[in-house]
Design an enzyme around this catalytic site. Structure first.
Site, mmCIF file in Angstrom:
data_model
loop_
_atom_site.group_PDB
_atom_site.id
_atom_site.type_symbol
_atom_site.label_atom_id
_atom_site.label_comp_id
_atom_site.label_asym_id
_atom_site.label_seq_id
_atom_site.Cartn_x
_atom_site.Cartn_y
_atom_site.Cartn_z
ATOM 1 N N ASN A 153 0.760 -1.198 0.068
ATOM 2 C CA ASN A 153 -0.033 -0.003 0.039
ATOM 3 C C ASN A 153 1.045 1.167 0.200
ATOM 4 O O ASN A 153 0.172 2.468 -0.107
ATOM 5 C CB ASN A 153 -1.056 -0.184 1.090
ATOM 6 C CG ASN A 153 -1.977 -1.098 0.822
ATOM 7 O OD1 ASN A 153 -2.230 -1.584 -0.236
ATOM 8 N ND2 ASN A 153 -2.812 -1.375 1.997
ATOM 9 N N CYS A 206 -16.034 -3.351 -3.793
ATOM 10 C CA CYS A 206 -15.429 -4.408 -3.732
ATOM 11 C C CYS A 206 -16.185 -5.184 -2.800
ATOM 12 O O CYS A 206 -17.074 -4.843 -1.974
ATOM 13 C CB CYS A 206 -13.927 -4.432 -3.552
ATOM 14 S SG CYS A 206 -13.477 -3.717 -1.739
ATOM 15 N N ARG A 231 -2.607 -11.235 -4.369
ATOM 16 C CA ARG A 231 -2.593 -9.692 -4.741
ATOM 17 C C ARG A 231 -1.584 -8.980 -3.826
ATOM 18 O O ARG A 231 -1.111 -8.065 -4.223
ATOM 19 C CB ARG A 231 -3.971 -9.016 -4.585
ATOM 20 C CG ARG A 231 -4.834 -9.563 -5.658
ATOM 21 C CD ARG A 231 -6.209 -9.018 -5.697
ATOM 22 N NE ARG A 231 -6.001 -7.604 -5.742
ATOM 23 C CZ ARG A 231 -7.199 -6.748 -5.781
ATOM 24 N NH1 ARG A 231 -8.281 -7.245 -5.965
ATOM 25 N NH2 ARG A 231 -7.067 -5.180 -5.988
HETATM 26 C C1 EPZ Z 1 -6.291 2.102 1.833
HETATM 27 O O1 EPZ Z 1 -7.667 1.823 0.975
HETATM 28 C C2 EPZ Z 1 -5.745 0.678 1.621
HETATM 29 N N1 EPZ Z 1 -5.694 0.207 0.030
HETATM 30 C C3 EPZ Z 1 -6.890 -0.701 2.013
HETATM 31 O O2 EPZ Z 1 -6.068 -1.818 2.113
HETATM 32 C C4 EPZ Z 1 -7.090 -0.073 3.521
HETATM 33 O O3 EPZ Z 1 -8.186 -0.822 4.133
HETATM 34 C C5 EPZ Z 1 -7.635 1.272 3.666
HETATM 35 O O4 EPZ Z 1 -6.497 2.129 2.962
HETATM 36 C C6 EPZ Z 1 -7.968 1.803 4.890
HETATM 37 O O5 EPZ Z 1 -6.651 1.602 5.667
HETATM 38 C C7 EPZ Z 1 -4.538 0.834 -0.487
HETATM 39 O O6 EPZ Z 1 -3.742 1.483 -0.024
HETATM 40 C C8 EPZ Z 1 -4.270 0.510 -2.028
HETATM 41 P P1 EPZ Z 1 -9.835 4.881 2.653
HETATM 42 P P2 EPZ Z 1 -8.488 3.265 0.648
HETATM 43 O O7 EPZ Z 1 -9.801 5.862 1.503
HETATM 44 O O8 EPZ Z 1 -7.279 4.371 0.380
HETATM 45 C C9 EPZ Z 1 -14.145 6.102 2.970
HETATM 46 C C10 EPZ Z 1 -5.794 -3.938 1.743
HETATM 47 O O9 EPZ Z 1 -6.257 -5.083 2.314
HETATM 48 N N2 EPZ Z 1 -14.137 6.939 1.710
HETATM 49 O O10 EPZ Z 1 -8.652 5.115 3.723
HETATM 50 O O11 EPZ Z 1 -9.289 2.955 -0.368
HETATM 51 C C11 EPZ Z 1 -13.933 4.527 2.556
HETATM 52 O O12 EPZ Z 1 -15.283 4.087 2.108
HETATM 53 C C12 EPZ Z 1 -6.609 -2.730 1.423
HETATM 54 O O13 EPZ Z 1 -4.548 -3.791 1.633
HETATM 55 C C13 EPZ Z 1 -14.864 7.796 1.244
HETATM 56 O O14 EPZ Z 1 -16.082 7.915 1.908
HETATM 57 O O15 EPZ Z 1 -9.141 3.316 2.034
HETATM 58 C C14 EPZ Z 1 -13.795 3.952 4.119
HETATM 59 O O16 EPZ Z 1 -15.064 4.001 4.383
HETATM 60 C C15 EPZ Z 1 -8.204 -3.218 1.559
HETATM 61 N N3 EPZ Z 1 -14.645 8.587 0.284
HETATM 62 C C16 EPZ Z 1 -12.890 5.071 4.595
HETATM 63 O O17 EPZ Z 1 -13.166 6.320 3.742
HETATM 64 C C17 EPZ Z 1 -13.433 8.577 -0.363
HETATM 65 O O18 EPZ Z 1 -13.176 9.338 -1.353
HETATM 66 C C18 EPZ Z 1 -11.299 4.848 4.523
HETATM 67 O O19 EPZ Z 1 -11.177 4.306 3.155
HETATM 68 C C19 EPZ Z 1 -12.520 7.756 0.149
HETATM 69 C C20 EPZ Z 1 -12.589 6.856 1.159
#
Ligand code: EPZ
Length: 429
Positions: free
Chosen positions: A23, A117, A397
């Site tokens: 990540n 997802c 992955r």
């Molecule tokens: C990153 O995803 C990671 N993926 C995820 O890891 C990880 O679970 C997540 O951060 C939280 O730590 C990568 O880094 C590639 P977020 P990301 O934006 O950035 C909401 C794994 O297993 N949100 O921090 O997509 C979202 O729905 C993966 O390696 C919005 O509402 O996560 C969630 O509820 C799975 N609007 C929360 O924020 C947005 O525009 C946190 O999501 C963006 C996010």
């Protein structure tokens, strides 16, 4: 059909090394194309998500030379296209980082909207909010986002949600905007800090990464650099949980112990011994484990990416534990699979009540997603009998040499490609 076949009940004992953080690698590979000079990335994890993203940047014209399994040279000077194809986004959501990178370099980009997802709807509204604040015109064209501007200008941006992806994506674009940008309520994960450090090694001027407030002064250009990716805290945490579940004694090298504090604290709470050195942790779990409460939180809280693996361990602990998933809306799909192995877990909303059992029994189970798949492997390693884990492409992955590393720790585990191979494994006794 690739599956893991696991004969459980063997305590994991031994030492392994952790790879670079997936990540962190994904945003850093995306940001690397922002320079017109060569960027060398070291300690890159050899996992499918990273390899798919390297193919995606090659498709838009970046040159990618694999020096060795963990080292790649990227040069973005010959990029021709600013449109990321749907195939790339379908394979890997983190292609959305190319939006921030292409905007930062060319002030334009078209990216397919990432779908949801297994763990949630995964919107990108906060990413788009940040880009709009920087003066980017965003056209929502059905399945695609078309972004463009004459020149981005720094802004004071308040995130409505603590978002790793949005924080990094906005930081990438703002690094090349005119003037100063402040991102409030920023995510503080180690991979956010790693992405900021990488951008600074190309000449960006970013301060405060790792705190709630990130301050960025835009610069007109980036030079090349050589950068080493931070160790993967979630890979490390996964092996810590495997040691706990199998009553093992495992030393995990090439980690930053501070990044694992929330994980180590929970393992100590349930009765494990966790020792730390400069770049290693050791988990010893000889006593019966006992229950606890877990709530997932943004860093430095307990990571959501460790939630399934923690639950798989708590299912073996004395008493009733409660796990609250506060980041994603549906990250309990693995519970039904663990139930097939004898787990006693009830999910109400975003809380799982886990009643400890004496032990798992082997079963055939399927990985709903990356971290859930790892949790099922942990359960299989602890189970009595043979467990078959299907859909392991999810696990590949994000985990490099997963079965090799577990075998190094004494696991009786193979990748089987056919029923004949499975029967041979079962007969192997
Ligand atoms: C990153 O995803 C990671 N993926 C995820 O890891 C990880 O679970 C997540 O951060 C939280 O730590 C990568 O880094 C590639 P977020 P990301 O934006 O950035 C909401 C794994 O297993 N949100 O921090 O997509 C979202 O729905 C993966 O390696 C919005 O509402 O996560 C969630 O509820 C799975 N609007 C929360 O924020 C947005 O525009 C946190 O999501 C963006 C996010």
């Amino acid at each position: 059909m690739e599956k893991y076949a696991i004969r459980g009940g063997i305590p994991l004992v031994g030492e392994i090394d952790i790879a670079g953080a997936k990540n962190a690698a994904l945003p850093i590979i995306s940001a690397a194309i922002m320079s017109n000079e060569t960027v060398t990335l070291e300690n890159l994890p050899d996992v499918n998500d990273v390899n798919v993203l390297l193919e995606a940047i090659q498709r838009i014209g970046a040159s990618v030379n694999r020096v060795d399994r963990h080292t790649v040279r990227i040069n973005g000077s010959q990029i021709k296209g600013y449109d990321i194809d749907y195939e790339s986004m379908k394979k890997i959501r983190a292609s959305y980082y190319l939006l921030g990178a292409l905007l930062g370099k060319y002030n334009k980009a078209t990216v397919p909207k990432p779908g949801g997802c297994a763990i949630g709807s995964r919107p990108i509204d906060q990413h788009l909010k940040g880009f709009k604040a920087l003066g980017v015109n965003i056209e929502d064209q059905g399945g695609f986002v078309r972004a463009s501007c004459r020149q981005m200008e720094g802004a004071h941006i308040f995130m409505d949600v603590v978002s790793v992806g949005a924080t990094i994506n906005i930081m990438m674009a703002a690094a090349r905007a005119e003037g100063r940008t402040i991102i409030e309520n920023a995510a503080k994960e180690p991979h956010v800090v790693d992405a900021a450090n990488f951008l600074n090694s190309m000449g960006a001027r970013i301060k405060g990464a790792g705190t709630d407030v990130i301050r960025i002064s835009g610069v007109p250009d980036f030079h090349g650099c050589t950068y080493t990716i931070v160790p993967d805290m979630i890979e490390a945490g996964t092996y810590m949980m495997a040691a706990a579940a199998t009553k093992g004694d495992v030393v995990i090298h090439n980690v930053i112990p501070r990044h694992l504090d929330a994980i180590s604290a929970k393992l100590r709470e349930i009765g494990c011994e966790v020792k730390e050195g400069d770049d290693w942790v050791r988990v010893v779990a000889t006593r019966r484990l006992h229950s606890t409460q877990v709530k997932t939180l943004p860093y430095p809280g307990f990571p959501t990416d460790m939630q399934p693996q923690m639950a798989a361990v708590l299912a073996l602990a004395d008493g009733t534990s409660f796990v609250r998933e506060s980041i994603f809306e549906s990250r309990f799909k693995y519970v039904d699979e663990l139930a097939r192995m004898g787990a006693d877990i009830k999910v109400e909303g975003n809380v799982a009540a886990i009643v400890g059992i004496s032990g798992y029994h082997g079963a055939e189970v399927s990985s709903p997603d990356l971290r859930a798949g790892a949790a099922l492997v942990i359960a299989g390693l602890a189970a009595d009998g043979i467990t078959i884990v299907d859909d392991i492409e999810y696990i590949l992955r994000g985990y490099e040499d997963f079965d090799e590393k577990l075998r190094l720790l004494g696991a009786a585990m193979e990748v089987v490609h056919s029923d004949a191979e499975l029967h041979r494994f079962e007969a192997w006794g």
